[in-house]
Motif scaffolding. Structure first.
Motif, PDB file in Angstrom:
ATOM      1  N   ALA A   1      35.442 -20.041 -36.699  1.00  9.23           N
ATOM      2  CA  ALA A   1      37.189 -20.943 -36.722  1.00  9.23           C
ATOM      3  C   ALA A   1      37.688 -19.934 -36.683  1.00  9.23           C
ATOM      4  O   ALA A   1      39.065 -20.269 -35.196  1.00  9.23           O
ATOM      5  N   ALA A   2      38.121 -18.581 -36.960  1.00  5.72           N
ATOM      6  CA  ALA A   2      38.870 -18.449 -36.965  1.00  5.72           C
ATOM      7  C   ALA A   2      39.528 -17.851 -35.947  1.00  5.72           C
ATOM      8  O   ALA A   2      40.214 -17.396 -35.363  1.00  5.72           O
ATOM      9  N   GLU A   3      38.028 -17.006 -35.775  1.00  5.25           N
ATOM     10  CA  GLU A   3      38.254 -16.269 -34.327  1.00  5.25           C
ATOM     11  C   GLU A   3      38.281 -17.094 -33.062  1.00  5.25           C
ATOM     12  O   GLU A   3      39.740 -16.320 -32.234  1.00  5.25           O
ATOM     13  N   VAL A   4      37.757 -18.368 -32.831  1.00  2.00           N
ATOM     14  CA  VAL A   4      38.444 -19.483 -32.001  1.00  2.00           C
ATOM     15  C   VAL A   4      40.180 -19.568 -32.465  1.00  2.00           C
ATOM     16  O   VAL A   4      40.822 -19.793 -31.088  1.00  2.00           O
ATOM     17  N   LEU A   5      40.582 -19.850 -33.307  1.00  2.00           N
ATOM     18  CA  LEU A   5      41.872 -19.678 -33.339  1.00  2.00           C
ATOM     19  C   LEU A   5      42.605 -18.485 -32.816  1.00  2.00           C
ATOM     20  O   LEU A   5      43.868 -18.557 -32.380  1.00  2.00           O
ATOM     21  N   PHE A   6      42.150 -17.933 -33.429  1.00  2.00           N
ATOM     22  CA  PHE A   6      43.159 -16.268 -32.378  1.00  2.00           C
ATOM     23  C   PHE A   6      43.318 -16.308 -31.272  1.00  2.00           C
ATOM     24  O   PHE A   6      43.882 -15.341 -30.770  1.00  2.00           O
ATOM     25  N   LEU A   7      41.553 -16.789 -30.139  1.00  2.00           N
ATOM     26  CA  LEU A   7      41.357 -16.375 -29.267  1.00  2.00           C
ATOM     27  C   LEU A   7      42.894 -17.938 -28.279  1.00  2.00           C
ATOM     28  O   LEU A   7      43.383 -17.123 -27.247  1.00  2.00           O
TER      29      LEU A   7
ATOM     30  N   GLU B   1      46.141 -21.326 -23.051  1.00  2.00           N
ATOM     31  CA  GLU B   1      46.039 -22.794 -21.828  1.00  2.00           C
ATOM     32  C   GLU B   1      44.516 -22.140 -21.421  1.00  2.00           C
ATOM     33  O   GLU B   1      43.864 -22.685 -20.594  1.00  2.00           O
ATOM     34  N   SER B   2      43.495 -21.182 -22.288  1.00  2.00           N
ATOM     35  CA  SER B   2      41.723 -20.618 -21.646  1.00  2.00           C
ATOM     36  C   SER B   2      41.066 -21.539 -22.375  1.00  2.00           C
ATOM     37  O   SER B   2      41.798 -21.791 -23.450  1.00  2.00           O
ATOM     38  N   SER B   3      40.046 -22.139 -21.997  1.00  2.00           N
ATOM     39  CA  SER B   3      39.280 -23.031 -22.257  1.00  2.00           C
ATOM     40  C   SER B   3      38.110 -21.612 -22.867  1.00  2.00           C
ATOM     41  O   SER B   3      38.392 -20.488 -22.491  1.00  2.00           O
TER      42      SER B   3
ATOM     43  N   LEU C   1      30.185 -20.041 -15.408  1.00  2.00           N
ATOM     44  CA  LEU C   1      31.205 -20.888 -15.698  1.00  2.00           C
ATOM     45  C   LEU C   1      32.346 -19.966 -15.257  1.00  2.00           C
ATOM     46  O   LEU C   1      32.349 -18.592 -15.237  1.00  2.00           O
ATOM     47  N   ASP C   2      33.548 -20.202 -15.633  1.00  2.00           N
ATOM     48  CA  ASP C   2      34.648 -19.893 -14.903  1.00  2.00           C
ATOM     49  C   ASP C   2      35.497 -19.903 -15.950  1.00  2.00           C
ATOM     50  O   ASP C   2      36.757 -20.613 -16.076  1.00  2.00           O
ATOM     51  N   VAL C   3      34.947 -18.943 -17.293  1.00  2.00           N
ATOM     52  CA  VAL C   3      35.337 -18.859 -18.817  1.00  2.00           C
ATOM     53  C   VAL C   3      35.553 -17.154 -18.181  1.00  2.00           C
ATOM     54  O   VAL C   3      33.952 -15.951 -18.400  1.00  2.00           O
ATOM     55  N   ASP C   4      36.577 -16.132 -18.578  1.00  2.00           N
ATOM     56  CA  ASP C   4      36.134 -14.790 -19.689  1.00  2.00           C
ATOM     57  C   ASP C   4      35.356 -14.576 -20.392  1.00  2.00           C
ATOM     58  O   ASP C   4      35.245 -15.399 -21.356  1.00  2.00           O
ATOM     59  N   ILE C   5      34.712 -13.797 -20.128  1.00  2.00           N
ATOM     60  CA  ILE C   5      33.517 -13.873 -20.659  1.00  2.00           C
ATOM     61  C   ILE C   5      33.953 -13.497 -22.788  1.00  2.00           C
ATOM     62  O   ILE C   5      33.098 -13.499 -23.443  1.00  2.00           O
ATOM     63  N   GLY C   6      34.980 -13.327 -22.532  1.00  2.00           N
ATOM     64  CA  GLY C   6      35.831 -12.963 -24.541  1.00  2.00           C
ATOM     65  C   GLY C   6      35.438 -14.209 -24.853  1.00  2.00           C
ATOM     66  O   GLY C   6      36.199 -14.138 -25.983  1.00  2.00           O
ATOM     67  N   ASN C   7      35.687 -15.471 -24.076  1.00  2.00           N
ATOM     68  CA  ASN C   7      36.062 -16.830 -24.412  1.00  2.00           C
ATOM     69  C   ASN C   7      35.197 -17.406 -24.537  1.00  2.00           C
ATOM     70  O   ASN C   7      34.617 -18.538 -24.875  1.00  2.00           O
ATOM     71  N   LEU C   8      33.532 -16.639 -24.555  1.00  2.00           N
ATOM     72  CA  LEU C   8      32.222 -17.890 -24.409  1.00  2.00           C
ATOM     73  C   LEU C   8      32.232 -16.898 -26.303  1.00  2.00           C
ATOM     74  O   LEU C   8      32.044 -15.737 -26.185  1.00  2.00           O
ATOM     75  N   VAL C   9      32.321 -17.918 -27.038  1.00  2.00           N
ATOM     76  CA  VAL C   9      31.835 -16.957 -28.217  1.00  2.00           C
ATOM     77  C   VAL C   9      30.256 -17.700 -28.745  1.00  2.00           C
ATOM     78  O   VAL C   9      30.011 -18.577 -28.927  1.00  2.00           O
ATOM     79  N   ASN C  10      29.614 -16.688 -28.954  1.00  2.00           N
ATOM     80  CA  ASN C  10      27.622 -16.064 -29.272  1.00  2.00           C
ATOM     81  C   ASN C  10      28.421 -17.175 -30.730  1.00  2.00           C
ATOM     82  O   ASN C  10      28.778 -15.691 -31.661  1.00  2.00           O
TER      83      ASN C  10
ATOM     84  N   GLY D   1      39.976 -28.664 -25.184  1.00  2.00           N
ATOM     85  CA  GLY D   1      39.934 -26.903 -24.472  1.00  2.00           C
ATOM     86  C   GLY D   1      38.870 -25.763 -25.439  1.00  2.00           C
ATOM     87  O   GLY D   1      38.615 -25.156 -25.253  1.00  2.00           O
ATOM     88  N   VAL D   2      38.359 -26.226 -25.962  1.00  2.00           N
ATOM     89  CA  VAL D   2      37.255 -26.305 -27.575  1.00  2.00           C
ATOM     90  C   VAL D   2      36.061 -26.560 -26.484  1.00  2.00           C
ATOM     91  O   VAL D   2      36.124 -27.637 -27.158  1.00  2.00           O
ATOM     92  N   LEU D   3      35.135 -26.050 -25.925  1.00  2.00           N
ATOM     93  CA  LEU D   3      33.894 -27.549 -25.638  1.00  2.00           C
ATOM     94  C   LEU D   3      32.250 -26.092 -26.191  1.00  2.00           C
ATOM     95  O   LEU D   3      32.371 -25.412 -25.923  1.00  2.00           O
ATOM     96  N   ALA D   4      30.953 -26.715 -26.727  1.00  2.00           N
ATOM     97  CA  ALA D   4      30.409 -26.864 -26.965  1.00  2.00           C
ATOM     98  C   ALA D   4      29.330 -27.036 -26.749  1.00  2.00           C
ATOM     99  O   ALA D   4      29.428 -28.131 -25.626  1.00  2.00           O
ATOM    100  N   ILE D   5      28.510 -26.220 -26.165  1.00  2.00           N
ATOM    101  CA  ILE D   5      27.525 -26.119 -25.588  1.00  2.00           C
ATOM    102  C   ILE D   5      25.957 -26.124 -26.006  1.00  2.00           C
ATOM    103  O   ILE D   5      26.274 -24.869 -26.252  1.00  2.00           O
ATOM    104  N   VAL D   6      25.174 -26.696 -26.087  1.00  2.00           N
ATOM    105  CA  VAL D   6      24.211 -26.673 -26.779  1.00  2.00           C
ATOM    106  C   VAL D   6      22.485 -27.006 -26.414  1.00  2.00           C
ATOM    107  O   VAL D   6      22.695 -27.811 -25.248  1.00  2.00           O
ATOM    108  N   ASP D   7      21.617 -26.644 -27.261  1.00  2.00           N
ATOM    109  CA  ASP D   7      20.728 -27.901 -26.892  1.00  2.00           C
ATOM    110  C   ASP D   7      20.237 -28.714 -26.911  1.00  2.00           C
ATOM    111  O   ASP D   7      20.419 -29.415 -28.103  1.00  2.00           O
TER     112      ASP D   7
END
Length: 278
Positions: A11-17, A23-25, A42-51, A69-75
């Motif tokens: 969550a802290a990493e997301v807030l930092f990003l 305005e970046s997803s 996806l058209d998202v900067d690799i740094g904004n794809l959070v593992n 602006g924060v999307l989770a993609i899960v199985d």
């Protein structure tokens, strides 16, 4: 290292990003393979794809930061069978049990078979069933055992399975599956309950693609490529290599046909100006 990857740290990493690019997803994903798959879709900067290193971390992080602006993609896992869902509108899931099953049901498998399979052997198999049916049928009982483990709290271990029960012809014996998984899990009791669950399960009432696990399917594909539908060397049929080939063969056109894609379009419409699709 992994003990430091907590929902709070994520969550802290997301807030930092978000602070760096308001305005970046930002997209939360379950693991490395998902990052590799979605970085090309996806058209998202690799740094904004959070593992997030696991589905539970993804869901708990969204609980902490459930905002535009924060999307989770899960199985999906067994959501369709157990009829479970999410309250957050910032979570989308795979059409089938997991994204490997989605790849398996796309043109990516056909492209892989064209490259690695034997046309004559595939034609022989298709006299009675499709290659997809053959592979799915070989994994149904194992998928059912995974469901049993989850619903019973048995905590069986599936990671690192050798899949010896497949044999060269993918003719599986449910009892052999139970034995191998329980031995792998170092569990000496509970076999009869697991066997009864599989025996009494109504396979005809569920979509097989919601029951089988993609990792198991690709292991079965690796076995089949060595004999039933191809003549490949075992070294070229390892699960990681085949998963990589399926990801590479999964085109944006394939992705655009999925329900996941439609759900992301709907998410974008609810969250202007945030975008994740090309």
């Amino acid at each position: 290292m992994f003990e430091d990857i907590t929902p709070e740290a994520l969550a802290a990493e997301v807030l930092f990003l978000r602070a760096q690019a308001p305005e970046s997803s930002i997209v939360l994903l379950e693991g490395d393979s998902d990052v590799r798959l979605f970085q090309s879709l996806l058209d998202v900067d690799i740094g904004n794809l959070v593992n997030c290193f696991g589905k539970e971390n993804v869901l708990r992080t969204i609980d902490l930061i459930d905002q535009g602006g924060v999307l989770a993609i899960v199985d999906a896992d067994f959501a369709a069978i157990l009829k479970t869902g999410y309250t957050s509108q910032n979570i989308v899931q795979s059409d089938f049990h997991d994204f490997e099953v989605v790849l398996f049901n796309s043109g990516a498998l056909d492209r892989l078979l064209t490259e690695d399979g034997s046309r004559e052997k595939i034609r022989a198999v298709q006299k009675t069933k499709s290659v997809r049916e053959l592979l799915i049928n070989s994994c149904l009982h194992l998928g059912c055992l995974r469901l049993y483990s989850q619903t019973s709290g048995s905590d069986l271990k599936f990671k690192g399975l050798r899949y010896r029960f497949f044999g060269r012809k993918l003719k599986v014996d449910p009892d052999e599956i139970v034995k191998e998984v329980f031995d792998h899990s170092l569990k000496h009791t509970g076999h009869d309950e697991a066997k009864a669950f599989i025996k009494n399960f109504s396979f005809s009432t569920v979509d097989p693609n919601q029951l089988v696990c993609g990792h198991d399917l690709i292991a079965a594909l690796g076995v089949a490529l060595q004999s039933l539908i191809g003549s490949r060397n075992a070294a070229h049929c390892a699960v990681p290599e085949l998963e990589s080939k399926l990801r590479l063969g999964f085109a944006r056109e394939d992705f655009a046909k999925t329900r996941t894609y439609a759900d992301i379009v709907a998410w974008e419409q609810r969250n202007p100006p945030f975008r994740v699709l090309h």
